[in-house]
Scaffold this motif. Structure first.
Motif, mmCIF file in Angstrom:
data_model
loop_
_atom_site.group_PDB
_atom_site.id
_atom_site.type_symbol
_atom_site.label_atom_id
_atom_site.label_comp_id
_atom_site.label_asym_id
_atom_site.label_seq_id
_atom_site.Cartn_x
_atom_site.Cartn_y
_atom_site.Cartn_z
ATOM 1 N N LYS A 31 44.005 89.292 46.942
ATOM 2 C CA LYS A 31 44.587 90.327 45.864
ATOM 3 C C LYS A 31 44.014 90.417 44.330
ATOM 4 C CE LYS A 31 49.472 91.084 46.852
ATOM 5 N NZ LYS A 31 49.695 90.302 47.652
ATOM 6 N N ILE B 37 46.246 86.131 43.446
ATOM 7 C CA ILE B 37 45.849 86.436 42.461
ATOM 8 C C ILE B 37 44.402 86.529 42.481
ATOM 9 C CG2 ILE B 37 46.029 88.994 40.643
ATOM 10 C CD1 ILE B 37 49.181 88.666 41.446
ATOM 11 N N ARG C 208 45.327 88.196 53.020
ATOM 12 C CA ARG C 208 44.302 89.251 52.123
ATOM 13 C C ARG C 208 45.066 89.185 50.821
ATOM 14 N NH1 ARG C 208 46.119 95.689 51.178
ATOM 15 N NH2 ARG C 208 44.255 96.329 51.270
ATOM 16 N N GLU D 131 42.909 93.199 48.713
ATOM 17 C CA GLU D 131 43.631 94.445 48.254
ATOM 18 C C GLU D 131 43.734 94.246 46.314
ATOM 19 O OE1 GLU D 131 48.209 94.856 46.764
ATOM 20 O OE2 GLU D 131 48.207 93.709 48.492
ATOM 21 N N TYR E 282 45.088 94.593 43.421
ATOM 22 C CA TYR E 282 46.547 94.560 42.718
ATOM 23 C C TYR E 282 47.123 95.289 41.448
ATOM 24 C CZ TYR E 282 50.743 91.904 42.236
ATOM 25 O OH TYR E 282 52.123 91.859 41.816
#
Length: 362
Positions: free
Chosen positions: A123, A99, A121, A159, A161
């Motif tokens: 985050k 992330i 993908r 994404e 998050y």
């Protein structure tokens, strides 16, 4: 060898459990431990990664995440890059950070492109500036928030998050129910507009933890990022010690290299010191002065306090710390070791300095 940081791992574990009790048990928030305070020290990383209450391990430097990403992922934790990514480090960000915190759409585009190359993908947590004026899209700029969100939602390899905010670190704005409620309100708007569920609403750092004990953390905040609270036991909003924590889990030990009677006032015209500052000196007459082998290159001397309460720090140059031991009950000699509690600024520098050893108490 000296100087050295003495790190008491039992006390650190005690601090971790104390802040976890507040954050997860009382506040119903996930716990993100920030590792930069000890420069991602390996023993500290092992301690944190092995603790069941910690879900995320974060740092501001990709190099630190790189040093422990594989290990902490094996422990079931996610790695988080706190500082906004530099365009020059995008490949490593996607590789080592599960992330990353972001505010610039141009950077998010680069992350999307790199994540596509890596078949991932990535985050992101979109940062919102609630008035502290460090990173984040300014909360009143709804047009920019909406345009950024619209583009993010179209990206195949990004994404969203969650949302996050940072307070106290630059503008020293204290987290309150009022300003953090702006963040939760915005999160609700985004969830409704895009028909999504945000995993993380990160309500700040060690300055936000006091809101849990006061019962004023807004509903919807579900994550806190704790560094100083864990390492030094501090609530950084008002400088209070958190229940169950200790401030001496990390102590600096340094050695006296000179001990002489000298005047308290330098002799001659006063200019500026090595750091461009014009110092002020108090006339105390002849005093007993010790020089300790550590300086501003290694630490923040303003955030150090001697464990000898009758020793006073007078000042420092890049390599020398000058202290007054005139009133001390200890009869010091050259070669003696002096111990200091340290503040966050001192700890950051000491942990980063290659001239400071680390010693562990287990």
């Amino acid at each position: 060898m000296y100087p050295k940081l003495v790190i008491d791992l039992k006390k650190l574990k005690n601090n971790l459990e104390a802040v976890a009790k507040i954050t997860t048990d009382q506040g119903n928030c996930s716990l993100m431990i920030v590792t930069k305070g000890l420069c991602a020290d390996k023993e500290m990383v092992k301690l944190v990664a092995g603790h069941p209450t910690v879900r995320y391990m974060a740092d501001s430097r990709v190099k630190n995440l790189e040093s422990y990403a594989d290990f902490v992922r094996e422990q079931g934790k996610k790695t988080v890059l706190l500082r906004l990514p530099m365009p020059s480090e995008i490949e490593k960000v996607v590789t080592y950070a599960d992330i990353s915190f972001n505010s610039e759409i141009s950077t998010i585009r680069l992350l999307n492109e790199e994540a596509a190359k890596q078949g991932k993908r990535h985050k992101i947590v979109l940062m919102i500036d609630l008035g502290d004026l460090r990173e984040g899209i300014f909360f009143e700029n709804h047009e920019l928030i909406c345009s950024t969100m619209d583009e993010i939602m179209k990206m195949e390899h990004i994404e969203l998050y969650g949302l996050g905010a940072n307070l106290t670190c630059y503008g020293a704005i204290i987290p309150k129910k009022e300003n953090l409620s702006i963040l939760t309100g915005l999160a609700s708007e985004i969830e409704q507009k895009y028909d999504i569920r945000l995993n993380m609403i990160s309500g700040g750092n060690s300055s936000s933890i006091y809101l849990i004990e006061k019962g004023e953390l807004p509903k919807g905040i579900n994550n806190l990022r704790l560094g100083e609270a864990f390492l030094l036991g501090n609530d950084t909003a008002y400088g209070q010690k958190l229940p169950g924590t200790t401030g001496d889990a990390i102590v600096l030990e340094a050695q006296i290299i000179e001990l002489q009677q000298k005047p308290s006032l330098p002799i001659g015209e006063v200019g500026v010191d090595a750091f461009g500052q014009k110092p002020y000196y108090e006339d105390r007459g002849i005093i007993k002065r010790a020089i300790i082998a550590i300086g501003k290159q290694d630490t923040d001397t303003d955030s150090m306090v001697s464990l000898d309460k009758k020793m006073e720090i007078l000042g420092a140059s890049s390599d020398h710390l000058i202290v007054d031991v005139t009133n001390s009950n200890t009869t010091y000699k050259v070669g003696d070791i002096v111990r200091f509690e340290i503040g966050y600024g001192g700890m950051l520098k000491l942990a980063t300095s290659p001239y400071v050893e680390k010693h562990y108490l287990t």
